[in-house]
Write a protein that holds these residues in place. Structure first.
Motif, PDB file in Angstrom:
ATOM      1  N   GLN A  35      -1.171  -5.096  -8.014  1.00  5.07           N
ATOM      2  CA  GLN A  35      -0.452  -6.341  -7.772  1.00  5.07           C
ATOM      3  C   GLN A  35       0.178  -6.325  -6.386  1.00  5.07           C
ATOM      4  OE1 GLN A  35       2.445  -7.363 -10.743  1.00  5.07           O
ATOM      5  NE2 GLN A  35       1.029  -7.148 -12.460  1.00  5.07           N
ATOM      6  N   GLU A  36       0.311  -7.526  -5.823  1.00  4.77           N
ATOM      7  CA  GLU A  36       1.049  -7.665  -4.571  1.00  4.77           C
ATOM      8  C   GLU A  36       2.530  -7.434  -4.862  1.00  4.77           C
ATOM      9  OE1 GLU A  36      -0.269  -8.315  -1.559  1.00  4.77           O
ATOM     10  OE2 GLU A  36      -2.304  -8.369  -2.369  1.00  4.77           O
ATOM     11  N   LEU A  37       3.195  -6.645  -4.011  1.00  5.30           N
ATOM     12  CA  LEU A  37       4.610  -6.355  -4.182  1.00  5.30           C
ATOM     13  C   LEU A  37       5.360  -6.708  -2.902  1.00  5.30           C
ATOM     14  CD1 LEU A  37       4.325  -2.903  -6.008  1.00  5.30           C
ATOM     15  CD2 LEU A  37       4.821  -5.110  -7.050  1.00  5.30           C
ATOM     16  N   SER A  38       6.673  -6.656  -2.967  1.00  7.77           N
ATOM     17  CA  SER A  38       7.497  -7.008  -1.809  1.00  7.77           C
ATOM     18  C   SER A  38       8.204  -5.770  -1.263  1.00  7.77           C
ATOM     19  CB  SER A  38       8.535  -8.055  -2.204  1.00  7.77           C
ATOM     20  OG  SER A  38       9.491  -7.490  -3.099  1.00  7.77           O
ATOM     21  N   LEU A  39       8.765  -5.900  -0.079  1.00  2.83           N
ATOM     22  CA  LEU A  39       9.548  -4.821   0.505  1.00  2.83           C
ATOM     23  C   LEU A  39      10.730  -4.498  -0.407  1.00  2.83           C
ATOM     24  CD1 LEU A  39      10.367  -2.882   2.752  1.00  2.83           C
ATOM     25  CD2 LEU A  39      11.451  -4.819   3.933  1.00  2.83           C
ATOM     26  N   GLY A  40      11.297  -5.534  -1.003  1.00  3.29           N
ATOM     27  CA  GLY A  40      12.425  -5.318  -1.918  1.00  3.29           C
ATOM     28  C   GLY A  40      12.045  -4.433  -3.097  1.00  3.29           C
ATOM     29  N   ASP A  41      10.809  -4.591  -3.584  1.00  2.00           N
ATOM     30  CA  ASP A  41      10.341  -3.745  -4.685  1.00  2.00           C
ATOM     31  C   ASP A  41      10.349  -2.278  -4.273  1.00  2.00           C
ATOM     32  OD1 ASP A  41       9.819  -5.798  -6.566  1.00  2.00           O
ATOM     33  OD2 ASP A  41       7.945  -6.277  -5.552  1.00  2.00           O
ATOM     34  N   PHE A  42       9.841  -2.012  -3.076  1.00  2.01           N
ATOM     35  CA  PHE A  42       9.767  -0.624  -2.626  1.00  2.01           C
ATOM     36  C   PHE A  42      11.137  -0.075  -2.239  1.00  2.01           C
ATOM     37  CE2 PHE A  42       5.312  -1.892  -2.106  1.00  2.01           C
ATOM     38  CZ  PHE A  42       4.702  -0.845  -2.785  1.00  2.01           C
ATOM     39  N   ASN A  43      12.034  -0.926  -1.802  1.00  2.00           N
ATOM     40  CA  ASN A  43      13.402  -0.474  -1.527  1.00  2.00           C
ATOM     41  C   ASN A  43      14.112  -0.040  -2.806  1.00  2.00           C
ATOM     42  OD1 ASN A  43      13.273  -0.840   1.248  1.00  2.00           O
ATOM     43  ND2 ASN A  43      14.012  -2.952   1.171  1.00  2.00           N
ATOM     44  N   PHE A  73       5.753   5.774   0.318  1.00  5.43           N
ATOM     45  CA  PHE A  73       6.517   4.736   1.024  1.00  5.43           C
ATOM     46  C   PHE A  73       7.575   5.389   1.891  1.00  5.43           C
ATOM     47  CE2 PHE A  73      10.039   1.672   1.383  1.00  5.43           C
ATOM     48  CZ  PHE A  73       9.351   0.645   2.029  1.00  5.43           C
ATOM     49  N   ASP A  74       7.560   5.058   3.176  1.00  2.00           N
ATOM     50  CA  ASP A  74       8.529   5.565   4.145  1.00  2.00           C
ATOM     51  C   ASP A  74       9.717   4.603   4.174  1.00  2.00           C
ATOM     52  OD1 ASP A  74       9.972   6.114   6.535  1.00  2.00           O
ATOM     53  OD2 ASP A  74       8.214   7.093   7.396  1.00  2.00           O
ATOM     54  N   ASN A  75      10.853   5.047   3.661  1.00  2.00           N
ATOM     55  CA  ASN A  75      12.035   4.177   3.589  1.00  2.00           C
ATOM     56  C   ASN A  75      12.553   3.797   4.973  1.00  2.00           C
ATOM     57  OD1 ASN A  75      12.580   3.950   0.699  1.00  2.00           O
ATOM     58  ND2 ASN A  75      12.929   6.152   0.776  1.00  2.00           N
ATOM     59  N   LYS A  76      12.502   4.715   5.921  1.00  2.00           N
ATOM     60  CA  LYS A  76      13.069   4.456   7.245  1.00  2.00           C
ATOM     61  C   LYS A  76      12.224   3.439   8.020  1.00  2.00           C
ATOM     62  CE  LYS A  76      15.312   6.884  11.053  1.00  2.00           C
ATOM     63  NZ  LYS A  76      15.101   5.830  12.043  1.00  2.00           N
ATOM     64  N   ASP A  77      10.914   3.642   8.057  1.00  2.00           N
ATOM     65  CA  ASP A  77      10.041   2.722   8.787  1.00  2.00           C
ATOM     66  C   ASP A  77       9.547   1.559   7.926  1.00  2.00           C
ATOM     67  OD1 ASP A  77      10.213   3.996  11.194  1.00  2.00           O
ATOM     68  OD2 ASP A  77       8.440   5.258  10.881  1.00  2.00           O
ATOM     69  N   GLU A  78       9.832   1.628   6.599  1.00  2.00           N
ATOM     70  CA  GLU A  78       9.432   0.583   5.642  1.00  2.00           C
ATOM     71  C   GLU A  78       7.925   0.346   5.683  1.00  2.00           C
ATOM     72  OE1 GLU A  78      12.016  -2.693   6.694  1.00  2.00           O
ATOM     73  OE2 GLU A  78      13.572  -1.968   5.337  1.00  2.00           O
ATOM     74  N   ILE A  79       7.184   1.448   5.608  1.00  2.00           N
ATOM     75  CA  ILE A  79       5.726   1.401   5.656  1.00  2.00           C
ATOM     76  C   ILE A  79       5.168   2.086   4.416  1.00  2.00           C
ATOM     77  CG2 ILE A  79       3.655   2.171   6.907  1.00  2.00           C
ATOM     78  CD1 ILE A  79       5.315   2.116   9.463  1.00  2.00           C
ATOM     79  N   LEU A  80       4.130   1.469   3.834  1.00  3.67           N
ATOM     80  CA  LEU A  80       3.421   2.075   2.712  1.00  3.67           C
ATOM     81  C   LEU A  80       2.141   2.713   3.244  1.00  3.67           C
ATOM     82  CD1 LEU A  80       3.142   2.524  -0.372  1.00  3.67           C
ATOM     83  CD2 LEU A  80       1.949   0.320  -0.484  1.00  3.67           C
ATOM     84  N   TYR A  81       1.972   4.010   2.949  1.00  2.38           N
ATOM     85  CA  TYR A  81       0.798   4.743   3.416  1.00  2.38           C
ATOM     86  C   TYR A  81      -0.108   5.105   2.242  1.00  2.38           C
ATOM     87  CZ  TYR A  81       3.388   5.575   7.782  1.00  2.38           C
ATOM     88  OH  TYR A  81       4.078   5.433   8.961  1.00  2.38           O
ATOM     89  N   GLU A  82      -1.401   5.071   2.501  1.00  4.72           N
ATOM     90  CA  GLU A  82      -2.390   5.629   1.581  1.00  4.72           C
ATOM     91  C   GLU A  82      -2.996   6.862   2.245  1.00  4.72           C
ATOM     92  OE1 GLU A  82      -6.596   4.661  -0.750  1.00  4.72           O
ATOM     93  OE2 GLU A  82      -5.704   3.147   0.561  1.00  4.72           O
ATOM     94  N   LYS A 129       1.693  -3.211  -2.056  1.00  7.15           N
ATOM     95  CA  LYS A 129       1.033  -3.441  -3.336  1.00  7.15           C
ATOM     96  C   LYS A 129       1.193  -2.191  -4.188  1.00  7.15           C
ATOM     97  CE  LYS A 129      -3.536  -1.835  -1.796  1.00  7.15           C
ATOM     98  NZ  LYS A 129      -4.981  -2.177  -1.730  1.00  7.15           N
ATOM     99  N   GLY A 130       0.941  -2.338  -5.471  1.00  6.11           N
ATOM    100  CA  GLY A 130       1.077  -1.199  -6.365  1.00  6.11           C
ATOM    101  C   GLY A 130       0.441  -1.483  -7.712  1.00  6.11           C
ATOM    102  N   ILE A 131       0.371  -0.463  -8.540  1.00 10.71           N
ATOM    103  CA  ILE A 131      -0.194  -0.597  -9.886  1.00 10.71           C
ATOM    104  C   ILE A 131       0.936  -0.863 -10.870  1.00 10.71           C
ATOM    105  CG2 ILE A 131      -1.436   0.583 -11.734  1.00 10.71           C
ATOM    106  CD1 ILE A 131      -2.905   2.178  -9.598  1.00 10.71           C
TER     107      ILE A 131
END
Length: 360
Positions: free
Chosen positions: A266-274, A235-244, A258-260
């Motif tokens: 499960q579907e996740l939110s930007l807040g989760d990754f922040n 997860f790129d914090n600056k661009d707020e992008i999740l990469y595979e 999304k994440g495990i």
């Protein structure tokens, strides 16, 4: 004649169904008693492992063993009780498990190597190496390849084959974005500033190093969310992008949030990754360091089993029943076959060690 054929067919169908049901894995719980020890035996078909709780007087001892489903029940056949001062150990016999002594001391379950009872017959013998390479003292490698970061690349320690693989121009002390995916180590190009558009791929089987030009640029202000299958998720914090990223195919893509979580996507939110959400799984063997003490807890268990009497600062790697960890500037290994073994010693680990050791 026709009725006889139908009858035989029905019998065969029922017999095949019976065999299918008999051999199909299923969760079960069985309680029995041997030599005043109350035993609870369970099987978890989802995680494919057996869990045992052995209760003797007011002490409860736990044991877990990963295995395919067996049709047998009551897998423990005999239990011997050993008592010495403040220590109680149970030795059990089984044709289907890998028995080792279960011990209780100072009001908690502990590894048998932390008792004063002689259990040398259970400990697997090994040959110390007493070698060194690049200021790393080598005691035992456990038939593994161990990579240690030297700030520009890796020192690779393998039985009878030590080598240095360097690829950076500048010293780097932060390896937060390095990860192991199957037989690959992926390492960002830390010679770049602020962000990177290529990575290094180190094949742990061949030790071949390749450079991977990425489709998208990733900021160093990122974190590893987790690894699943052949992919790593960043997860790129600056661009707020999740990469595979898929290193074996040299492919990457942007994906939705999304994440495990407890083994399920499960579907996740930007807040989760922040909040630095990472993958979570239900592991049979769970190791943790609490107040610098190393413990093991089984998935369905209640006990926190003390494994070492040393001051542990970090867990380095886990492979089911084997855990690798740092004590000061020394790398140790623990499993129930060997007990506790010192593998390596490297003075530099007194200062820098986070994410700097990889075991394959």
């Amino acid at each position: 004649m026709k009725k006889l054929i139908i009858l035989i067919a029905v019998i065969i169908i029922f017999f095949v169904f019976f065999l299918f049901m008999y051999f199909s894995p299923r969760n079960y719980e069985k309680k029995y008693e041997i030599n005043k020890v109350e035993i609870t035996e369970k099987y978890n078909k989802e995680k494919q492992y057996y869990y045992f709780n052995l209760k003797y007087e007011d002490k409860e001892l736990e044991y877990a063993y990963k295995s395919k489903y067996l049709t047998k029940r009551g897998l423990i056949k005999d239990v011997e009780i050993l008592e010495e001062k403040d220590t109680t150990c149970l030795e059990f016999e089984s044709k289907y498990l890998e028995p080792y002594p279960l011990c209780y001391k100072d009001n908690k379950q502990v590894s048998y190597n932390l008792t004063d009872i002689n259990f040398d017959s259970f400990i697997k013998k090994y040959k110390e190496e007493d070698k060194s390479y690049k200021d790393i003292n080598i005691n035992y490698l456990n038939d593994k390849t161990i990579l240690t970061w030297n700030y520009k690349g890796f020192n690779v320690l393998k039985k009878d084959n030590y080598q240095e693989i360097n690829f950076l121009k500048k010293d780097n002390y932060n390896l937060e974005l390095v990860a192991k995916v199957n037989n690959y180590l992926i390492i960002p190009d830390y010679d770049q500033e602020h962000s990177f558009n290529n990575m290094y791929l180190l094949n742990l089987k061949s030790m071949k190093l390749e450079k991977w030009d990425l489709k998208y640029e990733i900021y160093f202000d990122s974190y590893v969310v987790g690894v699943d299958g052949k992919s790593i998720f960043i997860f790129d914090n600056k661009d707020e992008i999740l990469y595979e990223l898929r290193p074996d195919k040299k492919k990457m893509r942007k994906i939705k949030y999304k994440g495990i979580v407890n083994d399920k996507w499960q579907e996740l939110s930007l807040g989760d990754f922040n909040k630095k959400k990472t993958f979570t799984r239900k592991n049979v063997y769970n190791y943790e360091v609490i107040n610098n003490e190393l413990y093991l807890k089984y998935l369905d268990g209640n006990n926190k089993i003390l494994l070492s009497d040393k001051t542990v600062k970090e867990i380095v790697a886990v492979e089911n029943t084997t855990v690798y960890y740092l004590v000061d500037d020394k790398l140790y290994m623990y499993n129930y076959n060997y007990g506790e073994i010192k593998l390596l010693e490297y003075f530099e680990w007194n200062f820098n060690y986070k994410n700097m050791i990889y075991i394959y």
